[in-house]
Design an enzyme around this catalytic site. Structure first.
Site, PDB file in Angstrom:
ATOM      1  N   CYS A  62       0.812  -1.201   0.000  1.00  0.00           N
ATOM      2  CA  CYS A  62       0.000   0.000   0.000  1.00  0.00           C
ATOM      3  C   CYS A  62       0.851   1.259   0.000  1.00  0.00           C
ATOM      4  O   CYS A  62       2.036   1.231   0.268  1.00  0.00           O
ATOM      5  CB  CYS A  62      -0.892   0.060   1.254  1.00  0.00           C
ATOM      6  SG  CYS A  62      -1.973  -1.343   1.440  1.00  0.00           S
ATOM      7  N   ASN A  69      -0.237   0.589   5.953  1.00  0.00           N
ATOM      8  CA  ASN A  69       0.723   0.034   5.007  1.00  0.00           C
ATOM      9  C   ASN A  69       1.506  -1.043   5.732  1.00  0.00           C
ATOM     10  O   ASN A  69       2.183  -0.764   6.722  1.00  0.00           O
ATOM     11  CB  ASN A  69       1.669   1.133   4.503  1.00  0.00           C
ATOM     12  CG  ASN A  69       2.775   0.584   3.626  1.00  0.00           C
ATOM     13  OD1 ASN A  69       2.628  -0.469   3.018  1.00  0.00           O
ATOM     14  ND2 ASN A  69       3.888   1.292   3.555  1.00  0.00           N
ATOM     15  N   GLY A  70       1.386  -2.287   5.271  1.00  0.00           N
ATOM     16  CA  GLY A  70       2.101  -3.377   5.910  1.00  0.00           C
ATOM     17  C   GLY A  70       1.268  -4.631   5.974  1.00  0.00           C
ATOM     18  O   GLY A  70       0.261  -4.769   5.271  1.00  0.00           O
TER      19      GLY A  70
END
Length: 472
Positions: A12, A112-113
């Site tokens: 992302c 994000n991740g």
């Protein structure tokens, strides 16, 4: 033997801005610069201090947002997200930022991740009565926050974030505050910037450049940064562990014009190419790179060897993100739609083809074939990263060892499979040297797990047992 290649995909791109009267418009531009990090969905949530306004859609940013959509996003604060599906499917319900409403007000989360203990946490929460509305791991955080005794978001995050294992850079926004947080290992990039009196946070610094913001610093591992009416405040929810910034950000994922921990990505890739030339020289007539992420490394290889760099491969930028491939014949045609060999450059030449990585091997095989069909007499493949021998559990779509050609074949067997005249990879030490992170200094480590089998965090399965890393 190996699945049809999709290419490496990152999870992302995240963008947040606090205190600007054109927050939604700037979030849109920032996300546009991060489009390479996710093409399956995009969304923006804004706040005018009294209410949250949200819009999201599937596809590219230009597909998710139509005329008038930005105008409906009111307020001076915003978070935005472009998504590649890692945990969870690709439906609209999983597109972020996730937007929640409760009696305490609204909340939006962008992530994000990838959380490696997601299934464990989700199972525990469901047994305690939680009902999940999505299949993305991000929603776990929302349920954890609401189970804390405090009603203050920053205290909820202090209690909830240490329960998470894996890679995460979060942006969490309510009507009155924005909080960003980085996991204790700093696996994913996250930078802080300024635009006049406004604060900006983004996965990559290229998002600052497009809106005219200036870079301030990295968000530190284990750090929370709170933005509210009184300004910006830093807090720690965890002591920083050994830094483990993903090496593939430098090799492949990040844009060349981004700086990660103050190291320019193009410069790092060029150094990787130079190091590759030292480790794996070859007599040849021309060097070419596979567009786009390998161009910098190919330039470095050419400079170091003195072999001319040429555009031997051209990328068709107007091919859609999806391609219907009902037969093997059409699947073979698909790579020709995306890449073309320049016959005038490679015909009758010994070609060094520089690429950044080999995952499943099928794309490399087709590119070698393209070059030879265009008249190359020899094709020598040089990879500006070590062999990927283990899966990534932190958000890259290599979830099993069985997908990875380098985990199952020797280098000579891979060379034969792709039809190359020679094949060489950069060493792990060469990768570290090329990137140039001084690991003797605090906060300068990097994750090399996909090359070395040394993971920075524990890896669990749904039975709460440690997973044997690299397992099929």
């Amino acid at each position: 033997m190996f699945a049809e290649i999709k290419g490496l995909n990152e999870e992302c791109g995240l963008f947040a801005i606090w205190g600007h009267n054109e927050a939604a418009q700037l979030a849109y531009y920032g996300l546009h610069s991060l489009q390479h990090r996710g093409q399956e969905g995009a969304g923006i949530v804004t706040s005018d201090k009294e209410q949250l306004y949200a819009h999201k859609g599937v596809g590219l940013l230009t597909e998710a947002f139509g005329p008038g959509d930005i105008e409906g996003l009111k307020g001076n604060h915003a978070i935005g997200h472009v998504r590649y599906a890692t945990a969870g499917g690709g439906g609209i319900e999983n597109v972020q930022p996730l937007h929640f409403r409760s009696e305490d007000g609204g909340m939006a989360i962008a992530h994000n991740g990838n959380l490696v203990n997601y299934q464990i946490l989700k199972g525990d929460l469901e047994r305690k009565g939680s009902i999940f509305q999505t299949t993305t791991d991000t929603e776990v955080l929302a349920h954890l926050l609401k189970r804390q005794s405090s009603t203050k978001l920053r205290k909820q995050l202090h209690a909830a974030l240490p329960q998470l294992i894996g890679a995460y850079a979060f942006a969490v926004m309510t009507e009155t505050e924005l909080i960003v947080a980085q996991d204790p290992h700093g696996l994913r990039p996250l930078s802080l910037g300024r635009l006049g009196d406004a604060y900006v946070v983004a996965s990559e610094t290229c998002a600052f450049d497009i809106i005219g913001a200036t870079y301030e610093r990295e968000v530190a591992p284990g750090e929370m940064i709170i933005f509210d009416e009184s300004g910006m405040h830093s807090s720690r929810f965890s002591e920083a562990e050994d830094r483990a910034l993903c090496s593939m950000e430098y090799v492949y994922f990040a844009r060349p014009d981004s700086n990660l921990d103050e190291i320019n990505v193009h410069t790092a890739r060029k150094q990787l190419g130079k190091q590759l030339a030292v480790e794996a020289p070859i007599e040849a007539d021309v060097v070419t790179g596979v567009p786009d992420s390998s161009i910098s490394a190919a330039i470095g290889y050419a400079e170091k060897t003195g072999i001319p760099y040429e555009l031997g491969l051209i990328k068709n930028r107007y091919v859609g993100r999806t391609f219907i491939q009902p037969s093997q014949e059409l699947r073979e045609q698909g790579v020709k739609m995306k890449l073309s060999a320049v016959r005038g450059v490679v015909e009758g030449k010994r070609v060094v083809m520089v690429d950044d990585s080999i995952v499943r091997g099928t794309t490399s095989k087709r590119i070698v074939r393209l070059l030879k069909e265009a008249g190359a007499t020899e094709v020598h493949v040089r990879i500006s990263a070590p062999p990927i021998i283990r899966p990534c559990f932190y958000g890259i779509d290599t979830s099993s060892r069985g997908e990875l050609v380098a985990a199952n074949l020797s280098i000579e067997e891979m060379r034969e499979m792709m039809g190359a005249d020679s094949l060489s990879f950069l060493s792990v030490e060469g990768l570290k040297s090329g990137i140039g992170r001084d690991e003797s200094q605090p906060n300068c480590g990097q994750c090399l797990a996909c090359f070395t089998d040394q993971y920075p965090t524990a890896i669990f399965n749904t039975k709460k047992e440690l997973v044997t890393v690299g397992m099929d």
